[in-house]
Design a protein around this motif. Structure first.
Motif, PDB file in Angstrom:
ATOM      1  N   GLU A 399     -10.609  14.090  -5.112  1.00 32.72           N
ATOM      2  CA  GLU A 399      -9.272  14.501  -5.550  1.00 32.72           C
ATOM      3  C   GLU A 399      -8.187  13.879  -4.667  1.00 32.72           C
ATOM      4  O   GLU A 399      -7.143  13.427  -5.160  1.00 32.72           O
ATOM      5  N   CYS A 400      -8.418  13.849  -3.372  1.00 32.44           N
ATOM      6  CA  CYS A 400      -7.429  13.270  -2.452  1.00 32.44           C
ATOM      7  C   CYS A 400      -7.244  11.776  -2.721  1.00 32.44           C
ATOM      8  O   CYS A 400      -6.127  11.246  -2.630  1.00 32.44           O
ATOM      9  N   VAL A 401      -8.331  11.081  -3.050  1.00 30.55           N
ATOM     10  CA  VAL A 401      -8.236   9.652  -3.365  1.00 30.55           C
ATOM     11  C   VAL A 401      -7.392   9.450  -4.620  1.00 30.55           C
ATOM     12  O   VAL A 401      -6.528   8.553  -4.674  1.00 30.55           O
ATOM     13  N   ARG A 402      -7.601  10.287  -5.641  1.00 31.08           N
ATOM     14  CA  ARG A 402      -6.803  10.164  -6.867  1.00 31.08           C
ATOM     15  C   ARG A 402      -5.328  10.435  -6.579  1.00 31.08           C
ATOM     16  O   ARG A 402      -4.437   9.746  -7.113  1.00 31.08           O
ATOM     17  N   ASP A 403      -5.059  11.436  -5.735  1.00 26.04           N
ATOM     18  CA  ASP A 403      -3.664  11.747  -5.421  1.00 26.04           C
ATOM     19  C   ASP A 403      -2.984  10.628  -4.633  1.00 26.04           C
ATOM     20  O   ASP A 403      -1.756  10.471  -4.705  1.00 26.04           O
ATOM     21  N   ALA A 404      -3.782   9.872  -3.839  1.00 27.73           N
ATOM     22  CA  ALA A 404      -3.198   8.823  -2.993  1.00 27.73           C
ATOM     23  C   ALA A 404      -3.017   7.507  -3.750  1.00 27.73           C
ATOM     24  O   ALA A 404      -2.363   6.592  -3.215  1.00 27.73           O
ATOM     25  N   ARG A 405      -3.552   7.361  -4.943  1.00 23.98           N
ATOM     26  CA  ARG A 405      -3.498   6.074  -5.640  1.00 23.98           C
ATOM     27  C   ARG A 405      -2.073   5.629  -5.989  1.00 23.98           C
ATOM     28  O   ARG A 405      -1.750   4.446  -5.861  1.00 23.98           O
ATOM     29  N   PRO A 406      -1.169   6.524  -6.392  1.00 26.96           N
ATOM     30  CA  PRO A 406       0.198   6.050  -6.668  1.00 26.96           C
ATOM     31  C   PRO A 406       0.856   5.408  -5.445  1.00 26.96           C
ATOM     32  O   PRO A 406       1.484   4.356  -5.550  1.00 26.96           O
ATOM     33  N   ALA A 407       0.720   6.050  -4.288  1.00 29.42           N
ATOM     34  CA  ALA A 407       1.314   5.471  -3.073  1.00 29.42           C
ATOM     35  C   ALA A 407       0.624   4.158  -2.716  1.00 29.42           C
ATOM     36  O   ALA A 407       1.274   3.205  -2.247  1.00 29.42           O
ATOM     37  N   ALA A 408      -0.692   4.060  -2.932  1.00 29.45           N
ATOM     38  CA  ALA A 408      -1.410   2.821  -2.637  1.00 29.45           C
ATOM     39  C   ALA A 408      -0.974   1.704  -3.563  1.00 29.45           C
ATOM     40  O   ALA A 408      -0.847   0.540  -3.150  1.00 29.45           O
ATOM     41  N   ALA A 409      -0.709   2.054  -4.847  1.00 30.01           N
ATOM     42  CA  ALA A 409      -0.310   1.023  -5.815  1.00 30.01           C
ATOM     43  C   ALA A 409       1.031   0.394  -5.425  1.00 30.01           C
ATOM     44  O   ALA A 409       1.258  -0.790  -5.678  1.00 30.01           O
ATOM     45  N   LYS A 410       1.915   1.178  -4.830  1.00 28.67           N
ATOM     46  CA  LYS A 410       3.216   0.633  -4.430  1.00 28.67           C
ATOM     47  C   LYS A 410       3.076  -0.476  -3.380  1.00 28.67           C
ATOM     48  O   LYS A 410       3.948  -1.322  -3.256  1.00 28.67           O
ATOM     49  N   ARG A 411       1.970  -0.464  -2.624  1.00 28.05           N
ATOM     50  CA  ARG A 411       1.742  -1.490  -1.601  1.00 28.05           C
ATOM     51  C   ARG A 411       0.631  -2.453  -2.017  1.00 28.05           C
ATOM     52  O   ARG A 411       0.096  -3.183  -1.188  1.00 28.05           O
ATOM     53  N   ASP A 412       0.306  -2.430  -3.330  1.00 29.43           N
ATOM     54  CA  ASP A 412      -0.711  -3.344  -3.871  1.00 29.43           C
ATOM     55  C   ASP A 412      -2.048  -3.151  -3.167  1.00 29.43           C
ATOM     56  O   ASP A 412      -2.751  -4.104  -2.859  1.00 29.43           O
ATOM     57  N   LEU A 413      -2.400  -1.890  -2.922  1.00 32.11           N
ATOM     58  CA  LEU A 413      -3.657  -1.572  -2.263  1.00 32.11           C
ATOM     59  C   LEU A 413      -4.650  -1.007  -3.271  1.00 32.11           C
ATOM     60  O   LEU A 413      -4.260  -0.286  -4.211  1.00 32.11           O
ATOM     61  N   THR A 414      -5.913  -1.292  -3.065  1.00 25.30           N
ATOM     62  CA  THR A 414      -6.977  -0.693  -3.863  1.00 25.30           C
ATOM     63  C   THR A 414      -7.586   0.434  -3.036  1.00 25.30           C
ATOM     64  O   THR A 414      -7.996   0.227  -1.898  1.00 25.30           O
TER      65      THR A 414
END
Length: 538
Positions: A399-414
């Protein structure tokens, strides 16, 4: 340093002069009685001068016992008999015995004087015979004269060898004596240094022998022992109950937990915190005792140490109170602010889109402030209360990984999760979620753009292991050592103006510790950083 045998010979020269004089008189008496002849006046003058020279040389050698001076004195004595040798030729054996006395003293001197002594003895007998042509004619004379010469030469050789052996033995004794003196000096200096050090340090230090007798202690140790109700010299006989309390400052410690009781019981005391002294004047000490053993394992004594940590604990309490107060003072005005912004947003949402956009900007800033306030409150919560229940930790990580994906996408992170099917622990789900979110947030902030953040959760034996790794710049050894300290921010965070108080990993550490777990940090396989959380599995 003067040779002790040379010094002994020098001190014996005056007695030697007496022997020489006695021997000379004996020779003259025999000479006069047997041959009814009187020595020439010139010879008497020579003898007198040589004897005077011998006495003067003996006095000088006694005052300055140098090898050369002593040897010269002995040669002067030999010279007396050289002057009389021609006249006393018929009494060769007697003069040989007399001249052997100074030559024997010369044999006791260091090399090359023993060799010179032997040569002089031989020359004293042989040279006059060569000069005069008078040699022993009968077998008895040969045996008596040259047998005596050989015997005296052997005596001189034995004396020289004995003196040499004695010098070697004296040198060994002198070296051993110097070594003992140096060792004693080192021990004395070491004791002075130890006394100076333990007398200066603020830590209380006391050392007891295996029987419980006090060996050494500094003034601080006497002070602490007095507050605990003991005299250091009598650890088995408390003078009063003392004021010694546990970490809560109110629960009295049992007698067996007192600092010096371990000395009496012959046990060791693990480092423990205790407050010592009457209320209002208490001091906090970390107290411990440990056995001291020799290399062969035999007991040498007991070391008792008490370190004053009062100021550290007071500073920690002040920081905790400050964080707690500031956090509440900041949160109190923020709550109505958020409520009014919500109301304002509802009224202007349809009539003024531009105002709504500005309100949204304010709301994002307020959310960041509330996040920081929450971090401060968590950092201030040193006595974290948990609501424990069986928790699917693997599911929380996902769940924490799913919640962090929007912030990761802003920095082009997988950002990717690898979780086990069964990873259940008795834990506070909210706190574990907060810890994992902190780790993922840090990884997203510091990872290099375009790289991957990996979160893994599995069960290893009796513990749940959560690992979050990135492909960021990594951390130096010094940074890793301080990473879990409150308010610590790495130099890169300052350089790149990364937002935050430096409380994220500190919060993670507090949460994991409250769950009886361990948080650690190490370089990741990709060259970044990997943080690992271990908590007991259910």
């Amino acid at each position: 340093m003067t040779d002790f045998i040379v010094d002994l010979v020098a001190k014996s020269l005056l007695w030697l002069q007496g022997l020489v004089l006695a021997g000379l008189v004996s020779c003259l008496i025999v000479y006069d009685v047997q041959f009814a002849r009187t020595l020439p006046v010139a010879l008497w003058i020579l003898v007198a001068l040589l004897l005077a020279a011998g006495w003067l040389a003996a006095v000088l050698a006694r005052r300055k016992p140098r090898t050369s001076v002593v040897a010269a004195t002995l040669i002067v004595n030999v010279g007396v008999f050289v002057g009389l040798r021609q006249e006393l030729l018929p009494q060769t054996s007697l003069t040989v015995f007399v001249v052997a006395v100074p030559l024997l003293g010369m044999a006791l001197l260091p090399r090359p004087w023993p060799t010179i002594s032997v040569l002089l003895m031989v020359l004293f007998v042989v040279v006059p015979c060569v000069i005069t042509g008078v040699w022993p004619t009968t077998l008895a004379d040969v045996f008596f004269d040259y047998g005596t010469l050989v015997a005296l030469v052997l005596v001189i050789v034995v004396a020289a060898l004995g003196a040499r052996a004695l010098r070697r033995h004296a040198a060994r004794l002198s070296a051993a004596h110097r070594a003992r003196e140096q060792a004693l000096s080192r021990v004395t200096d070491g004791k002075m240094l130890v006394d100076a050090v333990i007398g200066t340090v603020p830590t209380a230090i006391a050392v007891y022998d295996p029987e419980g007798a006090l060996l050494l202690a500094n003034p601080r140790a006497h002070e602490v022992a007095c507050h605990e109700g003991y005299e250091l010299a009598s650890p088995a006989e408390p003078i009063n109950s003392g004021g010694v309390f546990a970490a809560d400052r109110t629960t009295p410690l049992r007698r067996r937990d007192r600092m010096l009781q371990a000395v009496v019981d012959g046990t060791e005391l693990a480092p423990t915190l205790a407050w010592v002294g009457p209320p209002g004047h208490q001091r906090a000490y970390i107290r411990s005792s440990s056995k001291i053993a020799r290399p062969d394992g035999s007991a040498l004594g007991t070391l008792v140490v008490a370190e004053d940590v009062t100021e550290v604990l007071h500073s920690e309490q002040m920081r905790h109170d400050f964080l707690h107060t500031v956090s509440h003072e900041l949160r109190t005005p923020m709550t109505p602010l958020i409520g009014h912004l919500d109301l304002l947003s509802e009224r202007v949402a349809e009539t003024d889109p531009g105002a709504q956009e500005r309100i949204d900007t304010i709301m994002r800033s307020v959310d960041r402030i509330m996040t920081r306030v929450s971090e401060l409150l968590t950092a201030a919560d040193i006595r974290m209360e948990l609501q424990l229940k069986p928790t699917d930790v693997a599911g929380l990580v996902g769940e924490c990984v799913r919640d962090a994906r929007p912030a990761a996408a802003k920095r082009d992170l997988t950002i990717r999760a690898e979780v086990a099917d069964a990873a259940v622990a008795l834990a506070d789900a909210g706190r574990i979620r907060q810890a994992v979110s902190e780790l993922l947030g840090n990884a997203v902030k510091f990872a290099v753009e375009g790289t991957e953040v990996l979160a893994r959760c599995d069960r290893v034996d009796d513990e749940i292991r959560i690992r979050v790794s990135d492909e960021g710049p990594g951390m130096s050894e010094v940074e890793q050592h301080r990473a879990f300290d409150r308010f610590y921010r790495a130099p890169m965070a300052h350089r790149d103006a990364v937002q935050g108080f430096g409380l994220g990993l500190s919060v993670v550490h507090n949460i994991v510790t409250a769950h009886a777990g361990v948080a650690s940090l190490a370089p990741s396989a990709a060259g970044g950083t990997e943080v690992t959380i271990r908590i007991p599995a259910l």
